[in-house]
Design an enzyme around this catalytic site. Structure first.
Site, mmCIF file in Angstrom:
data_model
loop_
_atom_site.group_PDB
_atom_site.id
_atom_site.type_symbol
_atom_site.label_atom_id
_atom_site.label_comp_id
_atom_site.label_asym_id
_atom_site.label_seq_id
_atom_site.Cartn_x
_atom_site.Cartn_y
_atom_site.Cartn_z
ATOM 1 N N LYS A 216 50.064 -18.336 -34.715
ATOM 2 C CA LYS A 216 50.730 -19.050 -35.797
ATOM 3 C C LYS A 216 52.187 -18.632 -35.968
ATOM 4 C CE LYS A 216 46.639 -20.618 -38.190
ATOM 5 N NZ LYS A 216 45.806 -20.629 -39.418
ATOM 6 N N ARG A 256 39.377 -15.934 -35.648
ATOM 7 C CA ARG A 256 39.389 -17.197 -34.898
ATOM 8 C C ARG A 256 40.621 -17.195 -34.005
ATOM 9 N NH1 ARG A 256 41.594 -22.370 -35.520
ATOM 10 N NH2 ARG A 256 40.243 -24.086 -34.845
#
Length: 294
Positions: A216, A256
């Site tokens: 991210k 994740r």
């Protein structure tokens, strides 16, 4: 948690985006055959769960039609489940969740926490599988406009607590609810880091915590002192595994990730570290070279 693997450490969920437009790997696995091959590869690498998603939720992403999402995800879930892979369905839509569970998915991962589809809570309750409720304030095209917090940890915890209450009111078994702080969703980099350091407050909600930090923007911003675009998503895996280790050390139930093998190693090291730390006897000095206190 019932229905999921129990390896005695933080679980590692492998990301399988069967989309043309995901921020990191969009288009790589849009074909069903290639997607199934990738899911099997993630399982071989050690993924405890393979998370199949048919709609990009990156900032600015546009919605996908229901029939298209079903066509992208359900055949992949079915084939992976037949091969014995523990799969979850990454969706905000009740019909997709229902069809995927019927095809063999063992968990529903809803980035909206049930807010995007009013029918999702009842569907999750009827499915009787673990349900991930992520912190969510707005759809992808407008999420960045809602990144406004006074105390991000307290507000995210309070909003998740409200979602938990509403889900259980609709029949979702509280023992099957997993919470996710939603890193990057209506969050600026400083919010993501504060949430990671404030996992203790999320644990107080009384539910397992899933962390989705993989590749991210806040990771790239940290690597380049704010220049997030200077590090492409694929160049963020080593840093992601470091976050996996930190999250596992701090009690995360699951991480994740895109790169399963690196994060699996990371959570195993974190598990060993925590076990060793707990075995140090009070009053017995640790070696000075380790910098540990007795």
């Amino acid at each position: 948690m019932e229905g999921l693997p129990s390896p005695g450490r933080c679980l590692v969920m492998g990301i399988l985006n069967v989309t043309p437009d995901s921020f990191s790997d969009g288009g790589l696995y849009a074909d069903t055959h290639r997607a199934v091959e990738r899911g099997l590869e993630l399982a071989v690498q050690g993924a405890d769960i393979v998370d199949v998603g048919g709609e990009s939720t990156r900032p600015g992403a546009r919605p996908v039609g229901l029939e298209e999402e079903l066509a992208r995800t359900v055949p992949v879930v079915r084939e992976l489940a037949r091969a014995g892979v523990c799969t979850s369905i990454d969706t905000m839509h009740a019909p997709v969740a229902r069809a995927a569970v019927e095809a063999g998915a063992r968990m529903v991962n809803d980035v909206s926490g049930g807010l995007a589809d009013p029918a999702m809570a009842r569907t999750a309750a009827d499915a009787g599988v673990p349900y991930v409720a992520m912190h969510w304030r707005a759809p992808s095209p407008e999420m960045d406009r809602h990144a406004d917090y006074g105390d991000v940890v307290a507000e995210v915890a309070a909003e998740l607590d409200s979602r938990i209450w509403q889900l259980t009111e609709h029949g979702v078994d509280p023992a099957r609810i997993i919470v996710d702080p939603g890193l990057g969703f209506s969050k600026r980099p400083e919010h993501d880091w504060t949430l990671l350091t404030g996992l203790g407050s999320l644990h107080k909600l009384g539910h397992p915590v899933l962390i989705g930090a993989s590749r991210k923007r806040f990771i790239a911003a940290a690597l380049t002192h704010g220049g997030a675009d200077q590090v492409p998503p694929g160049g963020r895996d080593a840093a992601t595994s470091a976050i996996s280790a930190l999250a596992a050390r701090d009690g995360a139930f699951c991480v994740r990730v895109h790169d399963v093998r690196a994060s699996l190693d990371a959570v195993r090291i974190a598990s060993a570290h925590v076990a060793h730390r707990g075995s140090i006897r009070v009053g017995v000095p640790a070696g000075p070279e380790c910098g540990l206190r007795p």
